[in-house]
Design an enzyme around this catalytic site. Structure first.
Site, mmCIF file in Angstrom:
data_model
loop_
_atom_site.group_PDB
_atom_site.id
_atom_site.type_symbol
_atom_site.label_atom_id
_atom_site.label_comp_id
_atom_site.label_asym_id
_atom_site.label_seq_id
_atom_site.Cartn_x
_atom_site.Cartn_y
_atom_site.Cartn_z
ATOM 1 N N GLY A 125 0.269 -1.249 -0.075
ATOM 2 C CA GLY A 125 -0.130 -0.152 0.368
ATOM 3 C C GLY A 125 0.829 1.565 -0.077
ATOM 4 O O GLY A 125 1.468 1.983 0.432
ATOM 5 N N THR A 127 -0.258 3.961 -2.778
ATOM 6 C CA THR A 127 -1.125 5.013 -3.188
ATOM 7 C C THR A 127 -1.877 5.838 -2.167
ATOM 8 O O THR A 127 -2.048 5.078 -2.197
ATOM 9 C CB THR A 127 -1.242 4.195 -4.832
ATOM 10 N N GLU A 243 8.804 -3.402 -8.071
ATOM 11 C CA GLU A 243 7.293 -3.341 -9.132
ATOM 12 C C GLU A 243 7.881 -3.232 -10.372
ATOM 13 O O GLU A 243 7.316 -3.410 -11.329
ATOM 14 C CB GLU A 243 7.060 -2.692 -8.499
#
Length: 387
Positions: A125, A127, A243
């Site tokens: 988490g 954003t 990512e």
């Protein structure tokens, strides 16, 4: 000069093995999972049994001892078969990597074996509604309360929270010396009091759902903090570079799936006594798409090699470029595939129409192509900032 990035025999063997697994499932399986509002549990379990989920994690904690190079191969090949696993980007690539590199011994023992064998998953988490993924504008804060931490804030577009055992949350703590806020990473269990989730309705057809997270004075023990409180930014980017590399792999797999469908159709569909693939108006765009996919993969391989070799700065530039190139290649491949099939490209039978939306995801997430262009113009070219 760096040596050319070429795949080893082990990498080629891994590609072939994962491709065989993906072929057993394919696009039909993934479509059925999406329509039933389920999760690809069977594919996840088989990939775990074969050791693919934790191929990048340390052997001493049950992983394969490889790196992001190997994990990106797994995701790309599953995607090329039409059955990508988005949680590979989140659970082993981001969260597993961060914990393996910076976690305490207790955190590694608790989380890495489960992440490696697929029995546990972790979401990520970062954003936020107003900050996006800009770590300097994150408003989720963590403050000390005795030996505990108290987290307060909101997150949006967080994947797979409904199936994750915990979420690695990016918050900001106050630097006692400067008073400025700095990013830090916290493991938040799914059942932590004050930690709630709300599903976001998406047009995107995928088994992994998106959520808004609300943290209302979530109390965590001191050992929920991952790594050094004063090195949060370094630790954060240690997760963000994988990512980007894995997002490139996700895009390349989807692009290859779409291109393969288009090529197959162009060979079989006959108009005016010859297959339509014999016409340059069909053949040349498909050939160009193949070139763009191969070029993007080379940059992804470079980024993975740099990251696995410990060159975080070099990997940052390459990972951004790889994500940019793969996302564009994917959008173009899907568009050309649909165009090649004509009306058939919009039918459920060929499985391409749903990719029109899905292919756009990598252009905007986890970082937009415009922000990547900003990064390259500033960091690579030395041009002044526009903001």
């Amino acid at each position: 000069m760096n040596a050319p990035v070429l795949e080893t025999d082990e990498h080629k063997a891994l590609r072939a093995a994962v491709a065989a697994l993906g072929k057993r499932y394919g696009r039909t399986y993934m479509t059925r999972v999406v329509q039933s509002e389920g999760h690809p549990d069977e594919l996840w379990a088989d990939a775990a049994k074969l050791g693919y989920l934790g191929v990048n994690l340390p052997e001493e904690y049950g992983g394969g001892g490889g790196g992001i190079a190997e994990l990106s191969i797994v995701l790309e090949e599953l995607g090329a078969a039409g059955s990508p696993l988005l949680m590979l980007v989140v659970s082993p690539a981001i969260c597993g990597t961060v914990i393996a590199r910076f976690g305490t011994e207790a955190q590694k023992r608790e989380w890495l074996p489960g992440l490696a064998d697929g029995s546990r998953t972790m979401a990520f988490g970062i954003t936020e509604p107003d900050a996006g993924s800009n770590s300097h504008r994150i408003t989720t804060t963590a403050r000390r309360d005795g030996d505990d931490w108290i987290l307060t804030g909101r997150k949006v577009f967080i994947s797979g929270v409904d199936i994750a055992d915990a979420t690695l949350i990016v918050g900001r703590t106050e630097d006692a010396r400067t008073g400025k806020l700095k990013p830090c990473l916290f493991i938040v269990p799914r059942d932590a009091p004050g930690f709630t989730r709300n599903r976001i309705d998406m047009e995107l057809q995928a088994p992994e759902k998106q959520f808004e997270l609300v943290l209302e004075d979530v109390r965590l023990p001191s050992d929920a903090l991952v790594g050094d409180e004063d090195a949060g930014l370094l630790q954060l980017f240690a997760g963000l570079n994988p990512e980007r590399i894995m997002t490139a792999a996700f895009s390349l797999g989807m692009a290859r799936f779409a291109l393969a469908r288009a090529v197959e159709y162009a060979k079989e569909r006959t108009v005016w006594k010859q297959p339509i693939g014999g016409h340059q108006a069909i053949a040349h765009p498909l050939a160009q798409s193949h070139i763009e996919i191969e070029l993007a993969r080379l940059m992804m391989q470079k980024a993975a090699r740099l990251y696995d070799d410990g060159d975080d700065m070099g990997a940052g530039e390459a990972a951004n470029m790889a994500k940019f190139a793969a996302a564009d290649a994917c959008v173009k491949a899907v568009d050309q595939a649909v165009h090649t099939l004509g009306g058939n490209g919009l039918t459920k039978e060929f499985g391409l129409a749903s990719l029109i939306v899905a292919s756009r995801v990598a252009r905007i997430a986890p970082v937009s192509r415009e922000m990547i262009l900003n990064f390259v113009s500033h960091q690579s070219l030395g041009l002044p900032k526009s903001y």
